[in-house]
Design a protein around this motif. Structure first.
Motif, mmCIF file in Angstrom:
data_model
loop_
_atom_site.group_PDB
_atom_site.id
_atom_site.type_symbol
_atom_site.label_atom_id
_atom_site.label_comp_id
_atom_site.label_asym_id
_atom_site.label_seq_id
_atom_site.Cartn_x
_atom_site.Cartn_y
_atom_site.Cartn_z
ATOM 1 N N GLN A 202 -7.343 11.170 -4.866
ATOM 2 C CA GLN A 202 -8.280 10.152 -5.469
ATOM 3 C C GLN A 202 -7.709 8.399 -5.316
ATOM 4 N N THR A 203 -6.290 8.490 -5.775
ATOM 5 C CA THR A 203 -5.839 7.249 -5.786
ATOM 6 C C THR A 203 -5.795 6.847 -4.301
ATOM 7 N N LYS A 204 -5.523 7.563 -3.291
ATOM 8 C CA LYS A 204 -5.371 7.185 -1.779
ATOM 9 C C LYS A 204 -6.844 6.666 -1.264
ATOM 10 N N ALA A 205 -7.715 7.591 -1.885
ATOM 11 C CA ALA A 205 -9.171 7.386 -1.357
ATOM 12 C C ALA A 205 -9.495 5.837 -1.962
ATOM 13 N N GLU A 206 -9.279 5.623 -3.230
ATOM 14 C CA GLU A 206 -9.717 4.335 -3.808
ATOM 15 C C GLU A 206 -8.888 3.100 -3.478
ATOM 16 N N ILE A 207 -7.557 3.455 -3.148
ATOM 17 C CA ILE A 207 -7.000 2.280 -2.028
ATOM 18 C C ILE A 207 -7.622 1.724 -0.956
ATOM 19 N N HIS A 208 -8.029 2.861 -0.048
ATOM 20 C CA HIS A 208 -8.855 2.795 0.943
ATOM 21 C C HIS A 208 -9.992 1.993 0.607
ATOM 22 N N ALA A 209 -10.899 2.538 -0.534
ATOM 23 C CA ALA A 209 -12.211 1.682 -0.691
ATOM 24 C C ALA A 209 -11.831 0.446 -1.050
ATOM 25 N N TRP A 210 -10.936 -0.014 -2.167
ATOM 26 C CA TRP A 210 -10.727 -1.294 -2.608
ATOM 27 C C TRP A 210 -10.267 -2.142 -1.561
ATOM 28 N N GLY A 211 -9.199 -1.488 -0.519
ATOM 29 C CA GLY A 211 -9.244 -2.242 0.291
ATOM 30 C C GLY A 211 -9.696 -3.208 1.278
ATOM 31 N N GLU A 212 -10.981 -2.866 1.408
ATOM 32 C CA GLU A 212 -12.205 -3.875 1.965
ATOM 33 C C GLU A 212 -12.453 -4.768 1.239
ATOM 34 N N HIS A 213 -12.055 -5.021 -0.223
ATOM 35 C CA HIS A 213 -12.509 -6.029 -1.205
ATOM 36 C C HIS A 213 -11.424 -6.760 -1.607
ATOM 37 N N VAL A 214 -10.120 -6.274 -1.722
ATOM 38 C CA VAL A 214 -9.093 -7.163 -2.399
ATOM 39 C C VAL A 214 -8.040 -6.838 -1.467
ATOM 40 N N ARG A 215 -6.725 -7.732 -1.679
ATOM 41 C CA ARG A 215 -5.748 -7.671 -0.859
ATOM 42 C C ARG A 215 -4.812 -6.414 -1.414
ATOM 43 N N ILE A 216 -4.635 -5.401 -0.482
ATOM 44 C CA ILE A 216 -3.529 -4.474 -1.036
ATOM 45 C C ILE A 216 -2.459 -4.508 -0.325
ATOM 46 N N HIS A 217 -1.148 -4.564 -0.858
ATOM 47 C CA HIS A 217 0.141 -4.711 -0.045
ATOM 48 C C HIS A 217 -0.024 -3.686 0.774
ATOM 49 N N PRO A 218 0.274 -4.083 2.363
ATOM 50 C CA PRO A 218 0.042 -3.175 3.539
ATOM 51 C C PRO A 218 1.203 -2.171 3.388
ATOM 52 N N ALA A 219 2.452 -2.169 2.571
ATOM 53 C CA ALA A 219 3.420 -1.164 2.887
ATOM 54 C C ALA A 219 3.171 -0.296 1.582
ATOM 55 N N LEU A 220 2.255 -0.245 0.482
ATOM 56 C CA LEU A 220 2.000 0.317 -0.610
ATOM 57 C C LEU A 220 2.041 1.790 -0.336
ATOM 58 N N ARG A 221 2.955 2.734 -0.870
ATOM 59 C CA ARG A 221 2.825 4.287 -0.770
ATOM 60 C C ARG A 221 2.779 4.778 -1.932
ATOM 61 N N VAL A 222 2.126 5.959 -1.966
ATOM 62 C CA VAL A 222 1.572 6.623 -3.252
ATOM 63 C C VAL A 222 2.528 8.200 -3.375
ATOM 64 N N MET A 223 3.138 8.389 -4.530
ATOM 65 C CA MET A 223 3.941 9.503 -4.588
ATOM 66 C C MET A 223 3.458 10.245 -5.895
ATOM 67 N N SER A 224 3.587 11.410 -6.186
ATOM 68 C CA SER A 224 3.193 12.200 -7.511
ATOM 69 C C SER A 224 4.585 12.464 -8.240
ATOM 70 N N TYR A 225 4.514 12.249 -9.624
ATOM 71 C CA TYR A 225 5.528 12.349 -10.390
ATOM 72 C C TYR A 225 6.242 13.909 -10.128
ATOM 73 N N ASN A 226 5.367 15.052 -9.727
ATOM 74 C CA ASN A 226 5.932 16.069 -9.562
ATOM 75 C C ASN A 226 6.888 16.118 -8.317
ATOM 76 N N ASP A 227 6.768 15.128 -7.327
ATOM 77 C CA ASP A 227 7.413 14.981 -6.277
ATOM 78 C C ASP A 227 8.719 14.687 -6.578
ATOM 79 N N LEU A 228 8.777 13.793 -7.814
ATOM 80 C CA LEU A 228 10.172 13.559 -8.310
ATOM 81 C C LEU A 228 10.818 14.704 -8.840
ATOM 82 N N SER A 229 10.346 15.506 -9.092
ATOM 83 C CA SER A 229 10.923 16.817 -9.756
ATOM 84 C C SER A 229 11.637 17.865 -8.750
ATOM 85 N N THR A 230 11.443 17.560 -7.268
ATOM 86 C CA THR A 230 12.113 18.442 -6.406
ATOM 87 C C THR A 230 13.259 17.574 -5.973
#
Length: 189
Positions: A37-65
């Motif tokens: 959902q976050t990635k989809a919203e970033i894509h949608a909002w990217g058409e209206h506001v400046r979103i840093h081009p290098a922004l990455r998304v990661m889950s907290y569960n990924d940090l557990s491994t």
């Protein structure tokens, strides 16, 4: 460090922060159920506001491994935005230990910590988060002994503070005597 309720703008703060805080490799941490959902919203909002081009998304569960730790090392974030940061309240969890270690090994990394429920029971739920986000500007003590002493004086449902803990928390007791007395009174109610 922000306590922001549901529907009050955490998403926009989290995706716009890298555009106003100087950084090259921002990372947004979110609960696993929100990654897609976050990635989809970033894509949608990217058409209206400046979103840093290098922004990455990661889950907290990924940090557990270990794979998630390797991913963190590969991304080398210099700004971490932690949405729902209460996911890092348990110091003994693998994800929180890895997160703390990242900040110890990379002290120039900045943290934007957001949650609607920063704490559910104790000062110890978020003292380490406040320290990583605010550093020496944190209003909480930075030594574990003092944090425990403060928690013993103000947390609900704890044993009353020992004389040693009261001495360690003397600045808190002096600054907020009414608050501390009312919390302590609840121990004996």
């Amino acid at each position: 460090l922000g306590i922001i309720g549901v529907g009050q703008g955490k998403f926009l703060i989290s995706v716009l922060a890298p555009s106003v805080i100087p950084c090259e490799r921002p990372l947004l941490l979110v609960p696993p159920a929100l990654v897609k959902q976050t990635k989809a919203e970033i894509h949608a909002w990217g058409e209206h506001v400046r979103i840093h081009p290098a922004l990455r998304v990661m889950s907290y569960n990924d940090l557990s491994t270990k794979g998630g730790e390797a991913q963190l090392q590969a991304l080398r974030p210099d700004l971490i935005i932690a949405d729902e940061v209460h996911s890092l309240k348990r110091r003994e969890s693998a994800r929180t230990r890895r997160f703390i270690r990242w900040f110890q090994e990379h002290p120039d990394t900045r943290l934007v910590a957001l949650s609607g429920t920063m704490s559910s029971r104790s000062l110890t739920d978020y003292d380490h988060i406040a320290e990583m986000a605010l550093r020496e500007g944190s209003p909480l003590p930075r030594s574990w002994v003092e944090v425990e002493a403060w928690a013993a004086c103000i947390d609900a449902k704890r044993d009353p503070p020992t004389p040693h803990q009261q001495a360690a928390a003397a600045p808190l007791l002096a600054a907020f005597p009414t608050l501390v007395r009312s919390v302590q009174a609840s121990y004996y109610a």
